[in-house]
Each structure stands twice: as C-alpha cells, then as structure tokens.
Enzyme design. Structure first.
Site, PDB file in Angstrom:
ATOM      1  N   LEU A  49      31.228  37.700  24.056  1.00 11.07           N
ATOM      2  CA  LEU A  49      31.547  37.676  22.632  1.00 11.07           C
ATOM      3  C   LEU A  49      32.868  36.985  22.346  1.00 11.07           C
ATOM      4  CD1 LEU A  49      30.432  41.311  21.687  1.00 11.07           C
ATOM      5  CD2 LEU A  49      29.126  39.176  21.531  1.00 11.07           C
TER       6      LEU A  49
ATOM      7  N   GLY B 246      40.942  35.478  30.477  1.00 13.81           N
ATOM      8  CA  GLY B 246      39.516  35.806  30.474  1.00 13.81           C
ATOM      9  C   GLY B 246      38.862  35.809  31.840  1.00 13.81           C
ATOM     10  N   GLU B 247      39.638  35.991  32.908  1.00 13.12           N
ATOM     11  CA  GLU B 247      39.035  35.971  34.245  1.00 13.12           C
ATOM     12  C   GLU B 247      38.027  37.114  34.434  1.00 13.12           C
ATOM     13  OE1 GLU B 247      40.221  36.297  38.978  1.00 13.12           O
ATOM     14  OE2 GLU B 247      41.761  35.655  37.547  1.00 13.12           O
TER      15      GLU B 247
ATOM     16  N   ARG C  37      36.071  38.378  32.148  1.00 11.39           N
ATOM     17  CA  ARG C  37      34.837  37.967  31.473  1.00 11.39           C
ATOM     18  C   ARG C  37      34.078  36.946  32.318  1.00 11.39           C
ATOM     19  NH1 ARG C  37      37.884  36.173  26.438  1.00 11.39           N
ATOM     20  NH2 ARG C  37      39.650  37.147  27.487  1.00 11.39           N
TER      21      ARG C  37
ATOM     22  N   ASN D 233      46.743  39.667  28.775  1.00 11.52           N
ATOM     23  CA  ASN D 233      46.498  40.786  29.681  1.00 11.52           C
ATOM     24  C   ASN D 233      47.289  42.030  29.307  1.00 11.52           C
ATOM     25  OD1 ASN D 233      44.762  40.218  32.287  1.00 11.52           O
ATOM     26  ND2 ASN D 233      45.742  38.301  31.725  1.00 11.52           N
TER      27      ASN D 233
END
Length: 298
Positions: free
Chosen positions: A64, A81-82, A84, A116
């Site tokens: 999303l 976004g690691e 994800r 983060n």
C-alpha cells in the site's frame, strides 16, 4: 575559544515537510530483483513474527505504501521500505511500487533514519542508534562527538547545541532530547548480551536494571527477564543479589597467622624499640572495618 553553534543541515526540513507530497507523487513499478538493501539501513533485526504479519497483509492487499529508492550502479538502492521489500518477496510478488529520487548519501541517510524512527517495531537499541546518527549528521560530527555534546548539553555545560537539538527533535517528532540523552543514549554502551536481548524484544527499562548490576549478576538477571520476569521482579532480584556478602578477597590463613603472632605476649617481648614503634604505627593504620569489629576507639 567559543565554538560556533552549528546550523541545522540543509535537507532535513525538506525530507520532513515533504513527506505528504512524496506520498502523493506518482510511483514507478520495479521488479524486486532490481532493488537492493541500503548500507544506511538503521534496522539490524527483522522480527520474524512481524515480518510474517506484514507478508500476510501484502498477500491480501498488496504493497500500500511505495518504497523510496535512489538510482545506483546496479539498479536501485532502497532508502526506505526494506521490510516491505522483504515481505513482498515472501508473499510471492515480483514487482513493487517505488518512489525514485536522486538523493545524496546524506539525504539518503536522513530519509532512512526518519522513516525507521517512526516505525513502531524498531527496537529500542536501533532507535537509539538511529537517533544518535541523525544528531551526528545534524551537528556535522561523528557519533562519539555527538554523544559527548548531547551529554554536555544535558548537563548545561554546552548551551550552543541546545537549540539545534530542540529543533531537530521537534521537527522529527522524537520527543524530548533531554529525556533521550538521560534515559536512552546509554543503551548504545550496554554489553553485547543485553543488546542482543533488546534486539529480541527486551524492554529498555528492564535492560537498564540489568546493565546497572555488577557484571557477575547480569547473566542471571538476563535469564530471568528472558524467562518472563517483569521489571519489578528483576529489580528485586538485583537488590537481593547485591545485598549478599562480597566474595572473600583476603587470605584467611594469613589473617589467622597475623592474629596469632601479634597476640603473643612472648613474641612481643622479643621486639626491640624500633620494631615496637613500627608495629604501633601499623596498628594505627588499621582499617576502619577491623577497628569497628574490635570495638576500638577512632
């Protein structure tokens, strides 16, 4: 010599205030194989349970929130976004949505840290390390110097950095820099076993109790905490352990022999004037603990 107060580095305001614009910007769809983790990733521990939950969510709903990446020599480097990206692969996805931005190393570090720091599952050690790194970047110094300057600012001996710290923590929604300096900065100096436990979920309040205990007791207290004991239980056990008598550090046989010798009137009668003065001087230097045990006057 007065040190010039460092100004906030260019870029943090843009990364913070531009978050909503970034979310609304169009994203590209990239193969997961074109992406690689960043060396700037603050997260060192990926909780398997949390990652499984995210994988299930992505399997049902897709990714999303697009990842943030920047071009690199061999594809694209993930800036944020690691988790994800990892979960998407576990869910069987071959492509993910990505915002692609040309970012400098400093901008990439800032974006990774800020992204983060606002993730609930970032453990306390990672949070402390990421926050210190963000402070170091803002002050333009290495992390050891940043740590020293934060402590000095908290003590009031360094007033030049206080405004910078207040602005940074307010802009990044990190709470009070004074509270962080007093309560969480010390986490980065904890023994490896305690850090590992924190990365596995041990709360920092319990970790603080264990880290403050003598080294000889830390393994037992850590085992208690990992076995499910709470803050009060660990703290009570630490108090009980520290109340015990300390291990014997004197030679009992030698103490006994000294006692026998100086209690012998016959032996004392063999001492000449010089030897008697030396003995009396030695007795005058008697430790307070021995003096009190013998009920001798001070």
């Amino acid at each position: 010599m007065t040190r010039k107060r460092p100004a906030p580095r260019t870029g943090i305001e843009g990364l913070l205030n531009g978050a909503s614009a970034l979310a609304e910007a169009p994203s590209a769809t990239l193969p997961v194989t074109d992406l690689r983790p960043s060396a700037f990733q603050p997260r060192r521990h990926f909780d398997e349970t949390s990652l499984t939950e995210l994988t299930d969510s992505i399997r049902k709903n897709g990714v999303l929130q697009p990842l943030l990446a920047r071009p690199s020599d061999n594809g694209y480097e993930i800036v944020a976004g690691e988790r994800r990206w990892r979960a998407a692969q576990q869910a069987g996805l071959t492509e993910v949505p990505v915002h692609i931005r040309d970012l400098t190393d400093e901008q990439a570090v800032r974006a990774a840290l800020l992204e983060n720091l606002h993730r609930e599952d970032l453990n306390q050690y990672e949070e402390a390390a990421a926050t210190l790194r963000l402070v170091a970047l803002t002050l333009g110094v290495d992390e050891d110097v940043a740590r020293a300057r934060m402590y000095a600012a908290a003590r009031g001996t360094n007033t030049e950095d206080r405004e910078v710290l207040e602005d940074l923590f307010a802009a990044a929604s990190l709470g009070s820099w004074q509270s962080f300096t007093t309560n969480k900065l010390r986490i980065l100096r904890y023994p490896d076993a305690i850090v590992t436990a924190m990365q596995g979920g041990l709360h920092y309040s319990i970790a603080a109790v264990i880290a403050a205990a003598p080294d000889i007791h830390q393994a037992e207290l850590l085992a208690m905490a990992q076995g499910g004991a709470g803050y009060r239980e660990v703290k009570a056990r630490r108090a009980a352990l520290e109340a015990r008598a300390t291990p014997l550090k004197v030679d009992p046989a030698r103490v006994t022999e000294v006692g026998k010798r100086i209690s012998s009137v016959k032996w004392l009668g063999t001492l000449d004037n010089k030897a008697q003065k030396e003995l009396q001087a030695w007795l005058n230097r008697m430790p307070d603990s021995v003096r009190k045990a013998m009920n001798l006057p001070d």
